[in-house]
Design an enzyme around this catalytic site. Structure first.
Site, PDB file in Angstrom:
ATOM      1  N   SER A   1       0.862  -1.538   0.047  1.00 12.59           N
ATOM      2  CA  SER A   1       0.090  -0.003  -0.010  1.00 12.59           C
ATOM      3  C   SER A   1       0.874   1.222  -0.090  1.00 12.59           C
ATOM      4  CB  SER A   1      -0.981   0.060   1.306  1.00 12.59           C
ATOM      5  OG  SER A   1      -0.242   0.529   2.400  1.00 12.59           O
ATOM      6  N   ASP A   2       0.379   2.278  -0.395  1.00 13.56           N
ATOM      7  CA  ASP A   2       1.015   3.545  -0.194  1.00 13.56           C
ATOM      8  C   ASP A   2       0.873   4.049   1.293  1.00 13.56           C
ATOM      9  OD1 ASP A   2       2.633   5.985  -0.508  1.00 13.56           O
ATOM     10  OD2 ASP A   2       1.434   6.539  -2.054  1.00 13.56           O
ATOM     11  N   TRP A   3       1.704   4.946   1.821  1.00  4.27           N
ATOM     12  CA  TRP A   3       1.822   5.242   3.134  1.00  4.27           C
ATOM     13  C   TRP A   3       0.419   5.552   3.694  1.00  4.27           C
ATOM     14  CZ3 TRP A   3       6.520   7.055   5.951  1.00  4.27           C
ATOM     15  CH2 TRP A   3       6.214   7.908   7.225  1.00  4.27           C
TER      16      TRP A   3
END
Ligand code: BGC
Length: 721
Positions: free
Chosen positions: A265-267
């Site tokens: 996932s992105d941050w």
């Protein structure tokens, strides 16, 4: 280890140990892990226990051999099964030696040098303990308002795909064979570069046809090159956040494209399912992302908190977790971490390789090749016998590394004045700031005007500070700040030649700059060697060859403006066009101010009429296009010859032109070379209304030229027509 050993390792793991592999936390969490005492700070905020940290699978942002080795050593002591950590970070355009920002690299059209830059970045990262880079970022963008366009190579599917492959080859190479490589993670999947209004993180809504046609190919190109990881995007795509988007992650990425690497996932993007309003609580957010196939959760702890419950309640199969864990362990294994958990981290090698002369040389060469000469009324190159005033907020400014250069440092950066001093008797260089980037005083202005009045020629170093682009760096007004435009106007009023050098991270509305400067150089954020590279161009040691990989709009009201647009039913320039009821703006042109592919040189080139080997091919035949290019100047130069195609009648509308190939040629004064392109059926395919990817028999136009606007064309036919 072999695959069956990895599978049995998964069998030996408790559910908590498995879930740990699916979590990525930033470095500070691991620094405190040895202290079994009280839980404070970020661990407390995220509700994490010491056991959670001991089982966590990967680290974000650790750097330096000393730090990574210490963290790994401690982790191996604490982790019951001795599973090593993966160290990941954003090595986007360099580690410590910073290369130009990717948008600038895009303007070099130099796939080999781009690969080389990524290889050197990987080398610096690998010796300092990195295993994975969150790059390349290949989000196609037609949005200069969006701040993150500078992280991608621009607006074109074909060019972006070429760079995607080059970057993956450079960073990752053959992970198991080659020394000093890091695994690549292509991002942000998908279509993050098309946010409404250019506002970061905003809605993306587009047809699957457009997605497949323009936005997906660069991600796919990275994966075809063997890219090991994919990162999700923050945006929604057609109503569903990418991070929880089952169609995108399972149907397309896994089933259709057969991607079997690691998806991260992105941050904090798992958590963002809540504000997006598609999960009613943390547990549902975890469930949706796990079901969508997101293997690693970056910087939130929902997987830790809820996975066991989800499995116990029968909402999630444990086999889903096992598959994700196996993918992560396979990557660790490919990197050789089970045999050598410290891999290439080495403090002595850090001293040898980081900022090595070869790295700086490539940074300088690539930066010079990325500079785009937008205008030149005989003001460049500079003559170093003249007195030169260097004025403006970027005259002596180390903020030229650009966003995503956290490993770079000001003290290593060559500023423009330093670069110019290397060329010039210092008595000939008069320096004044003139203004800040967004503010300035009357006194600064007057000092600059006084300094400039003593010179023969003025170089105005202008631009955006690096926070004005990058993540969350969207702007609605994409002109230079008013104070700098005023400075430029005042300088122009002195009646001397003015050269504007721009340091910025997006295509700007440069109309006023063009109006008040005799020459304009778009230098982007050129990186560690920026000052030297720009001076190389200013003094003519390097002849500019950069060509825009993103259109420069006439004004922000035109955005999105891109070269490969469709004709519409009422094209403005059709022979039978009416005066009013055509697709146009009443107040500005339809066309970009500087189109895709545009860039001047100190040389001039003449293109002969092109010739075609035939005007009719079957699907098995090839057509050769030839054009003679002559350097008609006294200066050697490099030209990028571009080939575009238009399918005149399609099942669905086709762009007015699409880049299909390009060739770089180096020509001495007076030299002519024949540039040859081959066209074949596979280049003529596109997505039909039913999303079938194929070509149609029919008529095509082929264009050749120095940019997407100034081109000549010929027609040919494919198939039995
Ligand atoms: C960015 C990503 C980056 C990640 C980790 C996020 O905010 O969108 O591009 O890789 O942070 O640093």
């Amino acid at each position: 280890m072999n695959d069956s050993q990895l599978t049995s390792l998964v069998k030996d793991m408790t559910l908590h140990e498995k879930v740990g592999q699916l979590v990525q936390l930033a470095t500070p969490f691991f620094k405190g892990a040895s202290d079994k005492g009280q839980i404070t700070g970020p661990m407390q905020e995220m509700g994490l226990s010491h056991e959670d940290i001991e089982n966590t699978g990967s680290v974000l942002g650790a750097s330096g051999a000393k730090e990574t080795i210490a963290i790994q050593r401690k982790h191996l002591e604490d982790n019951r099964l001795g599973i090593p950590l993966l160290f990941m970070s954003d090595i986007v355009h360099g580690f410590r030696t910073i290369f130009p920002v990717p948008l600038a690299i895009g303007c070099s059209w130099d796939l080999d040098l781009a690969e080389k830059s990524a290889a050197l970045a990987a080398k610096e990262a690998a010796v300092s303990g990195g295993h994975v880079t969150f790059a390349p970022m290949v989000d196609l963008s037609r949005e200069p308002r969006w701040g993150r366009g500078m992280e991608s190579t621009g607006e074109d599917t074909y060019l972006n795909s070429g760079f995607a492959r080059s970057f993956v080859r450079g960073f990752q190479g053959d992970l198991q064979q080659d020394a000093y490589k890091v695994a690549s993670c292509v991002k942000h999947f998908a279509a993050y570069g098309a946010p409404e209004g250019g506002r970061d993180y905003n809605t993306v809504d587009m047809s699957e046809w457009m997605l497949r046609e323009s936005y997906l190919p660069a991600y796919k190109a990275a994966l075809d090159e063997g890219c090991e990881m994919v990162m999700t995007a923050f945006n929604i795509l057609n109503g569903i956040p990418s991070t929880g988007n089952k169609w995108l992650m399972r149907n397309l990425l896994r089933d259709e494209w057969n991607f079997d690497g690691v998806l991260i996932s992105d941050w904090g993007a798992v958590k963002e399912l809540l504000p997006h309003g598609v999960a009613q609580d943390e547990k549902e957010a975890a469930l949706k992302t796990l079901r969508a196939g997101v293997d690693i959760e970056m910087m939130t702890s929902y997987y830790f908190k809820y996975t066991s419950e989800l499995v116990e309640e029968g909402l999630l199969e444990e086999s889903t977790i096992d598959e994700a864990v196996l993918r992560i362990l396979r990557l660790k294994n490919k990197l050789g971490l089970f045999e050598n958990p410290y891999r290439e981290a080495d403090e002595t090698d850090e001293k040898t390789f980081i900022l090595a002369p070869e790295h700086r040389n490539v940074a300088r060469e690539l930066a010079a090749k990325s500079v785009v000469l937008l205008k030149n009324e005989q003001a460049l190159p500079l003559n170093n016998n003249n007195n030169i005033a260097l004025v403006g907020p970027f005259a002596n400014n180390t903020d030229i590394l650009g966003p995503w250069s956290w490993g770079g440092s000001a003290e290593d950066t060559i500023t423009l004045d330093t670069g110019m001093k290397h060329r010039l008797n210092t008595d000939h260089l008069l320096i004044a700031e003139g203004s800040g980037i967004e503010t300035g005083t009357e006194q600064q202005l007057q000092e600059a005007l006084q300094t400039a009045s003593r010179a023969d020629v003025i170089v105005a170093a202008l631009g955006e500070h690096s926070d004005m682009s990058g993540e969350a760096g969207s702007r609605a007004d994409i002109r230079l700040p008013e104070i700098q435009l005023e400075l430029l106007k005042q300088l122009k009023s002195l009646g001397k030649p003015v050269i504007a050098v721009l340091f910025n991270g997006r295509p700007l509305d440069v109309r006023e700059v063009i109006e008040h400067a005799d020459a304009v150089l778009e230098a982007w954020y050129p990186g560690t060697e920026g000052g030297n590279a720009v001076a190389d161009i200013l003094f003519g040691d390097v002849n500019p060859s950069g060509k825009l990989s993103m259109s420069f709009p006439h004004s922000v009201g035109q955005v999105p403006v891109y070269y490969n647009q469709f004709n519409t039913g009422r094209p403005k320039d059709a022979p039978d066009a009416q005066i009013r009821f055509v697709s146009q703006y009443l107040d500005i042109p339809n066309e970009a101010l500087f189109p895709f592919g545009y860039g001047l040189s100190y040389s001039t080139y003449h293109y002969s009429e092109m010739s075609l080997s035939t005007d009719h091919i079957t699907p098995d035949e090839k057509l050769t296009v030839k054009v003679n290019v002559t350097n008609t100047s006294e200066t050697s130069g490099e030209e990028t010859v571009q080939l575009y195609i238009r399918d005149l009648v399609g099942d669905v509308v086709r762009p007015l032109k699409e880049l299909k190939d390009f060739k770089k040629v180096t020509l001495k004064p007076g030299e002519t070379t024949t540039v040859e392109f081959t066209i074949e059926e596979s280049q003529l395919r596109y997505y039909h209304a039913d999303l079938d990817y194929k070509s149609d028999a029919g008529e095509f136009e082929v264009f050749v030229g120095p940019n997407s606007r100034d081109i000549q064309s010929r027609k040919f036919k494919l198939g039995n027509v």
